[in-house]
Every structure is written in structure tokens, then in C-alpha cells.
Scaffold this active site. Structure first.
Site, PDB file in Angstrom:
ATOM      1  CE  LYS A  99       0.547  -5.143   5.683  1.00 52.50           C
ATOM      2  NZ  LYS A  99       0.656  -3.724   5.825  1.00 52.50           N
TER       3      LYS A  99
ATOM      4  CD  GLU B 278      -8.176  -2.917   2.819  1.00 49.75           C
ATOM      5  OE1 GLU B 278      -6.963  -2.742   2.959  1.00 49.75           O
ATOM      6  OE2 GLU B 278      -9.034  -2.153   3.280  1.00 49.75           O
TER       7      GLU B 278
ATOM      8  CE  LYS C 260      -4.256  -1.470   2.263  1.00 50.52           C
ATOM      9  NZ  LYS C 260      -5.087  -1.311   3.468  1.00 50.52           N
TER      10      LYS C 260
ATOM     11  NE  ARG D  80      -3.304  -5.017   2.507  1.00 51.90           N
ATOM     12  CZ  ARG D  80      -2.219  -4.730   1.820  1.00 51.90           C
ATOM     13  NH1 ARG D  80      -2.041  -5.255   0.634  1.00 51.90           N
ATOM     14  NH2 ARG D  80      -1.318  -3.905   2.313  1.00 51.90           N
TER      15      ARG D  80
ATOM     16  CG  HIS E 217      -0.582   5.451  11.952  1.00 51.86           C
ATOM     17  ND1 HIS E 217      -1.791   5.683  11.339  1.00 51.86           N
ATOM     18  CD2 HIS E 217      -0.351   4.107  11.855  1.00 51.86           C
ATOM     19  CE1 HIS E 217      -2.267   4.531  10.876  1.00 51.86           C
ATOM     20  NE2 HIS E 217      -1.412   3.560  11.180  1.00 51.86           N
TER      21      HIS E 217
HETATM   22  P1  NAD Z   1       7.256   8.334  10.454  1.00 56.17           P
HETATM   23  O1  NAD Z   1       7.614   7.829   9.141  1.00 56.17           O
HETATM   24  O2  NAD Z   1       6.775   9.735  10.563  1.00 56.17           O
HETATM   25  O3  NAD Z   1       8.508   8.133  11.426  1.00 56.17           O
HETATM   26  C1  NAD Z   1       8.407   8.554  12.750  1.00 56.17           C
HETATM   27  C2  NAD Z   1       9.558   9.475  13.162  1.00 56.17           C
HETATM   28  O4  NAD Z   1      10.703   8.688  13.417  1.00 56.17           O
HETATM   29  C3  NAD Z   1       9.969  10.474  12.106  1.00 56.17           C
HETATM   30  O5  NAD Z   1      10.326  11.677  12.728  1.00 56.17           O
HETATM   31  C4  NAD Z   1      11.207   9.835  11.483  1.00 56.17           C
HETATM   32  O6  NAD Z   1      12.077  10.753  10.898  1.00 56.17           O
HETATM   33  C5  NAD Z   1      11.825   9.187  12.681  1.00 56.17           C
HETATM   34  N1  NAD Z   1      12.644   8.018  12.442  1.00 56.17           N
HETATM   35  C6  NAD Z   1      12.456   7.037  11.540  1.00 56.17           C
HETATM   36  N2  NAD Z   1      13.355   6.067  11.732  1.00 56.17           N
HETATM   37  C7  NAD Z   1      14.144   6.453  12.752  1.00 56.17           C
HETATM   38  C8  NAD Z   1      15.223   5.853  13.426  1.00 56.17           C
HETATM   39  N3  NAD Z   1      15.642   4.637  13.132  1.00 56.17           N
HETATM   40  N4  NAD Z   1      15.817   6.541  14.425  1.00 56.17           N
HETATM   41  C9  NAD Z   1      15.353   7.769  14.797  1.00 56.17           C
HETATM   42  N5  NAD Z   1      14.305   8.357  14.209  1.00 56.17           N
HETATM   43  C10 NAD Z   1      13.709   7.704  13.218  1.00 56.17           C
HETATM   44  O7  NAD Z   1       6.118   7.444  11.144  1.00 56.17           O
HETATM   45  P2  NAD Z   1       5.851   5.861  11.171  1.00 56.17           P
HETATM   46  O8  NAD Z   1       5.171   5.624  12.449  1.00 56.17           O
HETATM   47  O9  NAD Z   1       7.027   5.075  10.801  1.00 56.17           O
HETATM   48  O10 NAD Z   1       4.787   5.661   9.991  1.00 56.17           O
HETATM   49  C11 NAD Z   1       3.542   6.279  10.026  1.00 56.17           C
HETATM   50  C12 NAD Z   1       2.996   6.340   8.620  1.00 56.17           C
HETATM   51  O11 NAD Z   1       2.867   5.015   8.095  1.00 56.17           O
HETATM   52  C13 NAD Z   1       1.633   6.979   8.509  1.00 56.17           C
HETATM   53  O12 NAD Z   1       1.648   7.864   7.440  1.00 56.17           O
HETATM   54  C14 NAD Z   1       0.709   5.818   8.220  1.00 56.17           C
HETATM   55  O13 NAD Z   1      -0.423   6.193   7.485  1.00 56.17           O
HETATM   56  C15 NAD Z   1       1.605   4.934   7.431  1.00 56.17           C
HETATM   57  N6  NAD Z   1       1.192   3.534   7.413  1.00 56.17           N
HETATM   58  C16 NAD Z   1       1.103   2.917   6.213  1.00 56.17           C
HETATM   59  C17 NAD Z   1       0.760   1.582   6.142  1.00 56.17           C
HETATM   60  C18 NAD Z   1       0.763   0.883   4.809  1.00 56.17           C
HETATM   61  O14 NAD Z   1       0.282  -0.261   4.737  1.00 56.17           O
HETATM   62  N7  NAD Z   1       1.294   1.480   3.776  1.00 56.17           N
HETATM   63  C19 NAD Z   1       0.502   0.869   7.306  1.00 56.17           C
HETATM   64  C20 NAD Z   1       0.607   1.533   8.532  1.00 56.17           C
HETATM   65  C21 NAD Z   1       0.962   2.881   8.579  1.00 56.17           C
HETATM   66  N1  GLY Z   2      -1.966  -1.479   7.172  1.00 56.07           N
HETATM   67  C1  GLY Z   2      -3.050  -2.188   6.587  1.00 56.07           C
HETATM   68  C2  GLY Z   2      -2.731  -2.875   5.322  1.00 56.07           C
HETATM   69  O1  GLY Z   2      -1.603  -2.898   4.879  1.00 56.07           O
HETATM   70  O2  GLY Z   2      -3.610  -3.407   4.697  1.00 56.07           O
END
Ligand code: NAD
Ligand code: GLY
Length: 359
Positions: free
Chosen positions: A224, A234, A140, A238, A262
Site C-alpha cells: 500500500k 488517486e 483517506k 492508487r 466491509h
Molecule cells: P470497525 O471499525 O467497525 O471495527 C470492527 C469491529 O471491531 C467494531 O465493532 C470495533 O469496535 C471492533 N474492534 C476494533 N478493534 C478491536 C479489537 N482489537 N478487539 C475487539 N474488537 C475490536 O471496522 P473495520 O473493519 O476496522 O473498518 C471498516 C471501515 O474502514 C469501513 O468504514 C471502511 O469504509 C473503512 N475503510 C477505510 C479505508 C481507508 O483507506 N480510509 C480503507 C478500507 C476500509
Molecule cells: N483503501 C483504498 C485506498 O486507500 O486507496
């Protein structure tokens, strides 16, 4: 190193999980044979982990592009800037994007790969717990619209996922805890024994113990991968992976994507799903308290009274799981089993929204 694979026919790919993988040149050569690459990352992650990855990528034509750090930048402007970088580097269809970072980098870089020159390869190199267990796996990709999260996107599977557990050592504790919400989600929706393991291993996880993290990432990815393999786009199963997310997305949207992480919003959503399931007579009150206790031990939030039930309902109406005007929700017939349902009492949903999100 744990080697899983996600079985999607010609779009199958490996998920490699272990310590110190970023700089492993032989591994990266096998995963990503392309000679021309754009690494998409952000300044926070680049400072900590880009050098190791560049060592792993070796002698190739590698350009890098940094996107601004934060969910509020997961948008079309950021996507356009990636296209500019791809064009500046004169990259064509034989090139690949490497997404080094959390879910924001992974989602937007993956979306760029999905549509640049009608689709190029990309490797996901997730560096947050949340990205390692969820967003980097399953294809996704996308960006947010001001009307709601992830409203613009595409399914585009990566050619591999390289989850280097060592990168989690630099993760701020709040981000680690937010990632744990997604890990807990897998126990709740698919594996009560994993839930029990999490209850017994929480302190080791919070202390960033490598073996515990590696197992948590492995088990989450196994669950997953199994679900995505049965329903890549989906159409059914899913959606179970979105347990807690319809509520969570409403919290994120209502608070403008910057106050809540998130995973924190998902934490409240998980408890709301459990509570609504109990209101429907599925879970017992003790089950709900068990979920609450685990989230609280992980110092995750369990309510968001600033949102308001009425506003949450507005955002929920934009959810991608709306069908025939009714939001389909993921609910829990028992701990370790989830079901998609639109057959719930609207009054019980309203009561749950009011209990956790205020009037
Ligand atoms: P993010 O990408 O914003 O990362 C969180 C913070 O951690 C950021 O400030 C980043 O710079 C920092 N960071 C990243 N790696 C680091 C590391 N190793 N050391 C120090 N800092 C680090 O947030 P996230 O929680 O990783 O991801 C959230 C996003 O993922 C949302 O946009 C959500 O919608 C998306 N998401 C997508 C799916 C999908 O299936 N595609 C599933 C779940 C969430
Ligand atoms: N995070 C939900 C999905 O990948 O379907």
C-alpha cells in the site's frame, strides 16, 4: 518491530508494526510530540486497549471521546460530536487526535483532524486487521452519506501509524476473517508470491499467530505504501487498491451498512473482479477457482444474492471512480497484477453482477 515508511515528501510518516507497542512511552513520544491530545475511540475498544495506550501517552493533557460502535455511525453527527469534544477540551492547532480503533474510528477521527481548525495532526492506532493493513495507511478520511459510502471526506495523512499486533488477539474471529479479505486483495493486485504465502499460512493467520500476522500486516503495508507514494490523491495507480471495492461498496450500500462487514463485501467483490477478468479473457477459470478456494478457506462470503444486479448498478453509478458516465473497474490481467479499466463489455459486467448478486 517492523519499521516502514511512506514516502510522501514533507507528509512522509512511519508505520510501526509489532507486538506490545501501545504502551511504549518512548516510541509514542517520538511519534507524537504534541502535549495536548484527544483520543477518539469507541466503548468496545476502550474497554480492551485504552488503558495501555494511556500508559504509553504518559503525562500529557489527554482527553478521550468515545463514538458509537458501528459503520452506521460513520456519519456527520458523529463527526460533529468529535468537534464538540475538541472544543470542550479547548484544543487548538497545536493539539493532535489519536484514533484508537478500527477503520470506522480511524476514518471519522482522521476526517475530524483534517478539518478541525483547518487541520491538525493525528496518529492512527489501528486495532483491527483491516485497519492495520488498509484504512489507517494512506490518508483517506471521511464519513458515509446515505447515497453511498465515504462520499464526504478529505485526504489527510497521519503523522504515523502504530499497528500493535497484540490488539488483534481480542478481535472477534469474524472481524479477523474480514480483514483477511483486504490482505488477500494485496496478493491479488500486486504480489503473486504473497498470495502463495497466504495460501500456505492461512491456518496460522486464523489462529492469530503473531509472526504470521506481523508479516501479513508488513507486506500489505509495504504494497500500500508503495502505491500511495506514487499517487497520493488517486489520480491513477492508487485506484488499484480498490480491487473488489466497487462491487463491495454496492453490497454494503444496498444492505444498509449493518448486515455485511466491509471486508466480507470486499471478499465477494474480489471474486467478482476475478470472474469478470476471466469473462474478458484475462484470467483462466483455474485462477478464478483459486481465488474462490482461498476466500472460502477463510470462511469469507463469495456471493450476495439478496442484493440484485439492478440495485447494485444504481449504487455503482455513485462510485467515485465514475468517469464520463462509465464506472472504471479494477480488473486482473493475471494473478498478482491489476489494471484500471473502463474498456469492458457492459453485457459481461451485467452477467457477472447477476451471477453473484442475483437478478
Ligand atoms: P470497525 O471499525 O467497525 O471495527 C470492527 C469491529 O471491531 C467494531 O465493532 C470495533 O469496535 C471492533 N474492534 C476494533 N478493534 C478491536 C479489537 N482489537 N478487539 C475487539 N474488537 C475490536 O471496522 P473495520 O473493519 O476496522 O473498518 C471498516 C471501515 O474502514 C469501513 O468504514 C471502511 O469504509 C473503512 N475503510 C477505510 C479505508 C481507508 O483507506 N480510509 C480503507 C478500507 C476500509
Ligand atoms: N483503501 C483504498 C485506498 O486507500 O486507496
Amino acid at each position: 518491530m517492523q519499521h516502514l515508511s511512506i514516502d510522501l515528501g514533507t507528509r512522509s510518516y512511519p508505520i510501526l508494526i509489532g507486538a506490545g507497542l501501545l504502551a511504549d512511552r518512548a516510541l509514542l513520544e517520538r511519534l507524537l510530540p504534541q502535549r495536548n491530545l484527544l483520543v477518539v475511540t469507541n466503548a468496545t475498544v476502550a474497554k480492551l486497549h485504552l488503558q495501555a495506550l494511556l500508559r504509553g501517552l504518559g503525562e500529557r493533557n489527554v482527553a478521550t471521546h468515545s463514538i458509537p460502535d458501528g459503520e452506521q455511525f460513520k456519519n456527520l453527527d458523529t463527526l460533529n460530536a468529535i468537534f464538540d469534544a475538541l472544543v470542550r477540551a479547548r484544543l487548538h492547532r497545536d493539539a493532535a487526535i489519536v484514533a484508537l480503533g478500527g477503520g470506522v474510528v480511524g476514518d471519522v477521527a482522521g476526517f475530524a483532524a483534517a478539518i478541525y481548525q483547518r487541520g491538525i495532526a493525528h496518529l492512527q492506532v489501528p486495532t483491527t486487521l483491516l485497519a492495520q493493513v488498509d484504512s489507517a495507511v494512506g490518508g483517506k478520511t471521511g464519513v458515509n452519506h446515505r447515497a453511498g459510502k465515504n462520499l464526504i471526506g478529505a485526504f489527510h495523512q497521519p503523522c504515523g501509524v502504530l499497528a500493535d499486533i497484540t490488539t488483534l488477539r481480542t478481535l472477534p474471529e469474524r472481524e479477523l476473517r474480514a480483514g483477511l479479505a483486504e490482505v488477500i486483495k494485496y496478493g491479488l493486485l500486486a504480489d503473486v508470491r504473497f498470495l502463495e504465502w497466504l495460501e500456505g499460512s492461512l491456518e496460522r493467520l486464523l489462529a492469530c499467530e503473531e509472526a504470521a500476522l506481523e508479516f501479513a500486516v508488513q507486506r500489505s503495508c509495504e504494497i500500500k505504501a508503495r502505491i500511495v507514494a506514487t499517487d497520493e490523491r488517486e489520480q491513477g495507480q492508487r485506484a488499484l487498491l480498490n480491487l473488489g471495492h466497487t462491487f463491495g461498496h454496492a453490497i454494503e450500500s444496498a444492505t444498509g451498512y449493518h448486515d455485511w462487514l466491509h471486508g466480507e463485501a470486499v471478499s465477494v467483490g474480489l471474486l467478482m473482479a476475478a470472474r469478470l477478468s476471466a469473462r474478458l479473457g484475462w484470467l483462466g477459470d483455474a485462477d478464478v477457482e483459486r481465488v474462490r478456494a482461498l476466500l472460502q478457506r477463510a470462511s469469507l462470503p463469495t456471493s450476495a444474492p439478496q442484493v440484485g444486479a439492478a440495485r447494485a448498478l444504481e449504487f455503482m453509478a455513485m462510485d467515485k471512480k465514475v468517469q464520463d458516465g462509465k464506472v472504471r473497474l479494477i480488473l486482473l490481467p493475471r494473478l498478482g497484477e491489476a489494471r484500471v479499466s473502463s474498456d469492458y463489455d457492459a453485457g459481461k459486467l451485467r452477467a457477472t453482477l447477476q451471477e453473484f448478486l442475483g437478478p
